[in-house]
Design a protein around this motif. Structure first.
Motif, short mmCIF file in Angstrom:
data_model
loop_
_atom_site.label_atom_id
_atom_site.label_comp_id
_atom_site.label_asym_id
_atom_site.label_seq_id
_atom_site.Cartn_x
_atom_site.Cartn_y
_atom_site.Cartn_z
N ARG A 82 0.84 -1.19 0.00
CA ARG A 82 0.00 0.00 0.00
C ARG A 82 0.88 1.24 0.00
N SER A 83 0.32 2.33 -0.49
CA SER A 83 1.11 3.56 -0.60
C SER A 83 0.21 4.77 -0.49
N VAL A 84 0.85 5.93 -0.48
CA VAL A 84 0.15 7.21 -0.42
C VAL A 84 0.59 8.02 -1.63
N SER A 85 -0.37 8.58 -2.34
CA SER A 85 -0.03 9.39 -3.51
C SER A 85 0.70 10.65 -3.07
N ARG A 86 1.43 11.23 -3.99
CA ARG A 86 2.17 12.48 -3.73
C ARG A 86 1.21 13.55 -3.20
N GLN A 90 1.17 15.22 0.55
CA GLN A 90 1.28 16.66 0.78
C GLN A 90 0.14 17.16 1.67
N THR A 91 -1.05 16.62 1.48
CA THR A 91 -2.19 16.99 2.32
C THR A 91 -1.94 16.58 3.77
N LEU A 92 -1.40 15.38 3.95
CA LEU A 92 -1.05 14.89 5.28
C LEU A 92 -0.03 15.82 5.93
N LEU A 93 1.01 16.19 5.18
CA LEU A 93 2.05 17.08 5.71
C LEU A 93 1.48 18.45 6.05
N GLU A 94 0.52 18.91 5.26
CA GLU A 94 -0.14 20.19 5.52
C GLU A 94 -0.85 20.16 6.87
N ARG A 95 -1.49 19.03 7.18
CA ARG A 95 -2.18 18.89 8.46
C ARG A 95 -1.19 18.98 9.63
N PHE A 96 0.07 18.64 9.39
CA PHE A 96 1.10 18.74 10.41
C PHE A 96 1.75 20.13 10.43
N ALA A 98 3.18 21.80 7.65
CA ALA A 98 4.31 21.96 6.74
C ALA A 98 4.10 23.12 5.77
N THR A 99 5.17 23.83 5.49
CA THR A 99 5.15 24.87 4.47
C THR A 99 5.28 24.20 3.11
N GLN A 100 5.09 24.94 2.04
CA GLN A 100 5.22 24.37 0.70
C GLN A 100 6.64 23.86 0.47
N ALA A 101 7.63 24.62 0.92
CA ALA A 101 9.03 24.19 0.75
C ALA A 101 9.28 22.88 1.50
N GLN A 102 8.74 22.75 2.71
CA GLN A 102 8.90 21.52 3.47
C GLN A 102 8.19 20.36 2.78
N LYS A 103 6.99 20.61 2.28
CA LYS A 103 6.26 19.54 1.58
C LYS A 103 7.05 19.05 0.38
N ASP A 104 7.58 19.97 -0.42
CA ASP A 104 8.37 19.59 -1.59
C ASP A 104 9.59 18.77 -1.19
N GLN A 105 10.30 19.22 -0.16
CA GLN A 105 11.50 18.53 0.29
C GLN A 105 11.16 17.14 0.82
N LEU A 106 10.11 17.01 1.61
CA LEU A 106 9.77 15.73 2.21
C LEU A 106 9.22 14.74 1.19
N VAL A 107 8.41 15.21 0.26
CA VAL A 107 7.91 14.30 -0.78
C VAL A 107 9.09 13.75 -1.58
N ALA A 108 10.01 14.63 -1.97
CA ALA A 108 11.19 14.19 -2.73
C ALA A 108 12.05 13.23 -1.90
N GLY A 109 12.18 13.50 -0.60
CA GLY A 109 13.01 12.66 0.26
C GLY A 109 12.41 11.30 0.55
N THR A 166 3.49 8.47 11.87
CA THR A 166 3.35 7.10 11.38
C THR A 166 1.89 6.70 11.31
N THR A 167 1.14 7.06 12.34
CA THR A 167 -0.29 6.75 12.38
C THR A 167 -1.03 7.47 11.25
N ALA A 168 -0.71 8.74 11.05
CA ALA A 168 -1.36 9.52 9.99
C ALA A 168 -1.04 8.92 8.63
N PHE A 169 0.20 8.49 8.43
CA PHE A 169 0.58 7.87 7.16
C PHE A 169 -0.20 6.58 6.96
N GLY A 170 -0.29 5.75 7.99
CA GLY A 170 -1.04 4.50 7.90
C GLY A 170 -2.50 4.73 7.54
#
Length: 179
Positions: A82-86, A90-96, A98-109, A166-170
């Protein structure tokens, strides 16, 4: 050396260290609801319990906010494949917060195979980079900042703060990857 001079040297050394660790590329204040929230300006780190969770992630074990540890590929609804789309990530990171720059960096990482999806294994491997020698990388510090700012923003990522991501990702995971 007299105590006065020793104290002066110690103060100067502390000021130099603080200036160096607060430079560009280090943790900065996050924004929540358009307002800047105070955040640690120096190196963030994991509590001993969170470091243990990061080590478990490196071995393929996902840990939720409860007290249970689930091996990768097991658990309610079976997380294997199972996976999470890009976009969802990004929506999940926004709930935490995250700024746009952080979202871009984390998705790429996290999306190490660049397929536009973050799989369970990719996510756990990314989390494992938050401890040990890799903990000082920009990627790891951004992950830690996100976890800490979503918690109590005290400069240390506690077990609960680590497990919350981890829970949010799951919860965000969808069906099997599409080739």
């Amino acid at each position: 050396m007299s105590p006065l001079i020793s104290g002066l040297v110690s103060s100067v050394a502390s000021m130099i260290f603080n200036a160096a660790t607060a430079g560009p590329g280090k943790a900065q204040a996050a924004r929540r609801n358009g307002e800047e929230t105070p955040g640690p300006s120096s190196f963030l780190h994991l509590s001993p319990e969170a470091a243990s969770l990061a080590g478990m992630a490196g071995k393929g074990v996902a840990v939720g906010t409860g007290n249970s540890a689930l091996p990768s590929g097991m658990g309610v609804g079976s997380m294997h494949g199972r996976s999470v789309s890009r976009e969802d990530f990004q929506t999940l990171l926004e709930r935490f917060g995250a700024t746009q720059a952080q979202k871009d960096q984390l998705v790429a990482g996290f999306d190490t195979n660049n397929d536009g999806r973050i799989g369970q294994d990719e996510f756990l491997q990314g989390l494992s980079k938050t401890r040990g020698a890799q903990a000082g990388s920009d990627f790891a510090q951004t992950v830690l900042q996100l976890m800490d700012n979503a918690g109590n923003a005290d400069g240390t990522v506690a077990r609960q703060e680590f497990a919350a991501l981890t829970t949010a990702f799951g919860s965000a995971q969808s069906g099997p990857r599409q080739a």
